[in-house]
Design a protein around this motif. Structure first.
Motif, PDB file in Angstrom:
ATOM      1  N   GLN A 175       0.857  -1.179   0.000  1.00 45.23           N
ATOM      2  CA  GLN A 175       0.000   0.000   0.000  1.00 45.23           C
ATOM      3  C   GLN A 175       0.900   1.238   0.000  1.00 45.23           C
ATOM      4  N   VAL A 176       0.866   1.960  -1.111  1.00 45.72           N
ATOM      5  CA  VAL A 176       1.781   3.089  -1.296  1.00 45.72           C
ATOM      6  C   VAL A 176       0.983   4.384  -1.383  1.00 45.72           C
ATOM      7  N   PHE A 177       1.382   5.363  -0.584  1.00 42.85           N
ATOM      8  CA  PHE A 177       0.778   6.689  -0.646  1.00 42.85           C
ATOM      9  C   PHE A 177       1.725   7.617  -1.412  1.00 42.85           C
ATOM     10  N   PHE A 178       1.241   8.116  -2.551  1.00 39.28           N
ATOM     11  CA  PHE A 178       2.014   9.070  -3.341  1.00 39.28           C
ATOM     12  C   PHE A 178       1.750  10.475  -2.785  1.00 39.28           C
ATOM     13  N   LEU A 179       2.803  11.130  -2.332  1.00 37.26           N
ATOM     14  CA  LEU A 179       2.658  12.447  -1.714  1.00 37.26           C
ATOM     15  C   LEU A 179       3.287  13.526  -2.580  1.00 37.26           C
ATOM     16  N   SER A 180       2.583  14.631  -2.726  1.00 38.35           N
ATOM     17  CA  SER A 180       3.187  15.801  -3.348  1.00 38.35           C
ATOM     18  C   SER A 180       4.245  16.362  -2.399  1.00 38.35           C
ATOM     19  N   PRO A 181       5.389  16.790  -2.909  1.00 36.80           N
ATOM     20  CA  PRO A 181       6.410  17.385  -2.033  1.00 36.80           C
ATOM     21  C   PRO A 181       5.898  18.598  -1.264  1.00 36.80           C
ATOM     22  N   LEU A 182       4.820  19.218  -1.752  1.00 35.92           N
ATOM     23  CA  LEU A 182       4.267  20.409  -1.103  1.00 35.92           C
ATOM     24  C   LEU A 182       3.110  20.077  -0.166  1.00 35.92           C
ATOM     25  N   SER A 183       2.755  18.807  -0.049  1.00 40.98           N
ATOM     26  CA  SER A 183       1.623  18.424   0.795  1.00 40.98           C
ATOM     27  C   SER A 183       1.981  18.578   2.274  1.00 40.98           C
ATOM     28  N   PRO A 184       0.978  18.759   3.129  1.00 40.32           N
ATOM     29  CA  PRO A 184       1.244  18.888   4.574  1.00 40.32           C
ATOM     30  C   PRO A 184       1.997  17.694   5.159  1.00 40.32           C
ATOM     31  N   LEU A 185       1.624  16.462   4.737  1.00 41.24           N
ATOM     32  CA  LEU A 185       2.290  15.281   5.285  1.00 41.24           C
ATOM     33  C   LEU A 185       3.752  15.222   4.840  1.00 41.24           C
ATOM     34  N   ALA A 186       4.024  15.579   3.586  1.00 43.38           N
ATOM     35  CA  ALA A 186       5.407  15.584   3.112  1.00 43.38           C
ATOM     36  C   ALA A 186       6.244  16.585   3.902  1.00 43.38           C
ATOM     37  N   ARG A 187       5.645  17.697   4.261  1.00 48.88           N
ATOM     38  CA  ARG A 187       6.367  18.696   5.054  1.00 48.88           C
ATOM     39  C   ARG A 187       6.627  18.197   6.469  1.00 48.88           C
ATOM     40  N   VAL A 188       5.675  17.417   7.005  1.00 48.98           N
ATOM     41  CA  VAL A 188       5.886  16.822   8.325  1.00 48.98           C
ATOM     42  C   VAL A 188       7.032  15.812   8.275  1.00 48.98           C
ATOM     43  N   LEU A 189       7.093  15.045   7.184  1.00 50.03           N
ATOM     44  CA  LEU A 189       8.118  14.003   7.047  1.00 50.03           C
ATOM     45  C   LEU A 189       9.504  14.551   6.723  1.00 50.03           C
ATOM     46  N   LEU A 190       9.571  15.754   6.217  1.00 44.92           N
ATOM     47  CA  LEU A 190      10.830  16.320   5.737  1.00 44.92           C
ATOM     48  C   LEU A 190      11.956  16.161   6.772  1.00 44.92           C
ATOM     49  N   ASN A 191      13.068  15.562   6.308  1.00 44.65           N
ATOM     50  CA  ASN A 191      14.302  15.378   7.095  1.00 44.65           C
ATOM     51  C   ASN A 191      14.184  14.330   8.206  1.00 44.65           C
ATOM     52  N   LYS A 192      13.043  13.634   8.304  1.00 45.73           N
ATOM     53  CA  LYS A 192      12.964  12.543   9.275  1.00 45.73           C
ATOM     54  C   LYS A 192      13.793  11.368   8.789  1.00 45.73           C
ATOM     55  N   LYS A 193      14.207  10.536   9.729  1.00 44.30           N
ATOM     56  CA  LYS A 193      15.058   9.391   9.411  1.00 44.30           C
ATOM     57  C   LYS A 193      14.493   8.125  10.049  1.00 44.30           C
ATOM     58  N   ALA A 194      15.126   7.005   9.752  1.00 43.42           N
ATOM     59  CA  ALA A 194      14.677   5.728  10.306  1.00 43.42           C
ATOM     60  C   ALA A 194      14.666   5.800  11.833  1.00 43.42           C
ATOM     61  N   GLY A 195      13.564   5.317  12.431  1.00 45.45           N
ATOM     62  CA  GLY A 195      13.409   5.357  13.874  1.00 45.45           C
ATOM     63  C   GLY A 195      12.549   6.505  14.354  1.00 45.45           C
ATOM     64  N   ASP A 196      12.385   7.533  13.516  1.00 45.67           N
ATOM     65  CA  ASP A 196      11.534   8.666  13.882  1.00 45.67           C
ATOM     66  C   ASP A 196      10.060   8.276  13.748  1.00 45.67           C
ATOM     67  N   THR A 197       9.196   9.085  14.357  1.00 47.49           N
ATOM     68  CA  THR A 197       7.759   8.823  14.310  1.00 47.49           C
ATOM     69  C   THR A 197       7.028  10.037  13.745  1.00 47.49           C
ATOM     70  N   PHE A 198       5.783   9.794  13.288  1.00 48.26           N
ATOM     71  CA  PHE A 198       4.915  10.871  12.839  1.00 48.26           C
ATOM     72  C   PHE A 198       3.467  10.396  12.946  1.00 48.26           C
ATOM     73  N   ILE A 199       2.543  11.323  12.866  1.00 46.46           N
ATOM     74  CA  ILE A 199       1.129  11.003  12.994  1.00 46.46           C
ATOM     75  C   ILE A 199       0.501  10.951  11.598  1.00 46.46           C
ATOM     76  N   PHE A 200      -0.200   9.842  11.331  1.00 46.86           N
ATOM     77  CA  PHE A 200      -0.911   9.665  10.064  1.00 46.86           C
ATOM     78  C   PHE A 200      -2.257   9.029  10.351  1.00 46.86           C
ATOM     79  N   ASN A 201      -3.336   9.693   9.917  1.00 47.11           N
ATOM     80  CA  ASN A 201      -4.695   9.209  10.197  1.00 47.11           C
ATOM     81  C   ASN A 201      -4.912   8.941  11.692  1.00 47.11           C
ATOM     82  N   LYS A 202      -4.426   9.873  12.517  1.00 43.49           N
ATOM     83  CA  LYS A 202      -4.570   9.839  13.975  1.00 43.49           C
ATOM     84  C   LYS A 202      -3.832   8.659  14.617  1.00 43.49           C
ATOM     85  N   GLN A 203      -2.893   8.057  13.891  1.00 44.17           N
ATOM     86  CA  GLN A 203      -2.103   6.973  14.442  1.00 44.17           C
ATOM     87  C   GLN A 203      -0.622   7.323  14.369  1.00 44.17           C
TER      88      GLN A 203
END
Length: 226
Positions: free
Chosen positions: A190-218
């Motif tokens: 299951q692959v989510f294609f993200l625009s580099p300008l999307s809010p989620l892509a901006r949240v992910l920017l510069n994160k690395k393996a082991g980091d966390t983020f919130i997606f769909n309240k999870q």
């Protein structure tokens, strides 16, 4: 204990007594020649390597195979990223073709309306036809812009932090920062294609393996980035 190294089709093959044969990628050939400082004495004669210190041989082989496996996994995922980029281009090109067909149909409908109508009905039909055509024309412009941007994405590189062109691997989802095409099912992934300008892509920017983020309240944990 001895190790034999021979060339075959541009590769070095490492053959160890009781260990079988292991292919060595070219980047690790230099590593093989520098282990003399940590393993023992190496004597090179026509690609034949003799090692001493049995106790450290297994450590050397573990490091070599671990690096090799990691490199092969990265190469496999880069190939997967390239296939995702091609899939994205195909999706956008299909949208472009559909938008162009809609533009042509709207124009044809407006032309037919002008031939068969008169008065207010004619003016209303023509205006609606122009509005519909303008809507699809704007969609077409956005599709063309997104396709041009996707073609500039460097999917053939291995990234260690999230950025444009990176594939972020989580437990059950993949996130490909390249174009805003939403969720796509690719084989069993299951692959989510993200625009580099999307809010989620901006949240992910510069994160690395082991980091966390919130997606769909999870909370999502990044397993690896390629």
């Amino acid at each position: 204990m001895c190790i034999f190294v021979r060339k075959e089709y541009g590769r070095l093959l490492l053959s160890v007594q009781c260990f079988g044969e292991l292919a060595i990628p070219l980047p690790y050939q230099r590593f093989l020649l520098t282990v003399k400082t940590t393993i023992g004495v190496i004597c090179l004669r026509t690609h034949r390597v003799f090692l001493t210190w049995k106790s450290q041989l297994s450590v050397f082989l573990c490091k070599l195979t671990a690096n090799y496996d990691k490199d092969m996994a990265a190469q496999e995922m880069i190939g997967f990223k390239n296939s995702l980029k091609l899939l994205g281009q195909q999706i956008i090109e299909n949208r472009i073709a559909a938008a162009q067909a809609a533009i042509d149909n709207a124009q044809e409908a407006a032309n037919n309306e002008s031939k068969s109508s008169a008065g207010d009905k004619y003016e209303t039909g023509r205006a609606m036809g122009h509005l519909e055509k303008d809507m699809y024309t704007r969609q077409q412009a956005e599709n063309l812009k997104e396709l041009a941007q996707l073609k500039t994405v460097k999917a053939d590189m291995h990234y260690t932090t999230a950025r444009t062109g990176a594939l972020i691997v989580c437990e059950a989802q993949y996130f490909f920062i390249a174009a805003g095409l939403g969720k796509q099912q690719v084989d069993d992934r299951q692959v989510f294609f993200l625009s580099p300008l999307s809010p989620l892509a901006r949240v992910l920017l510069n994160k690395k393996a082991g980091d966390t983020f919130i997606f769909n309240k999870q909370e999502m944990v990044i397993i690896e980035i390629y």
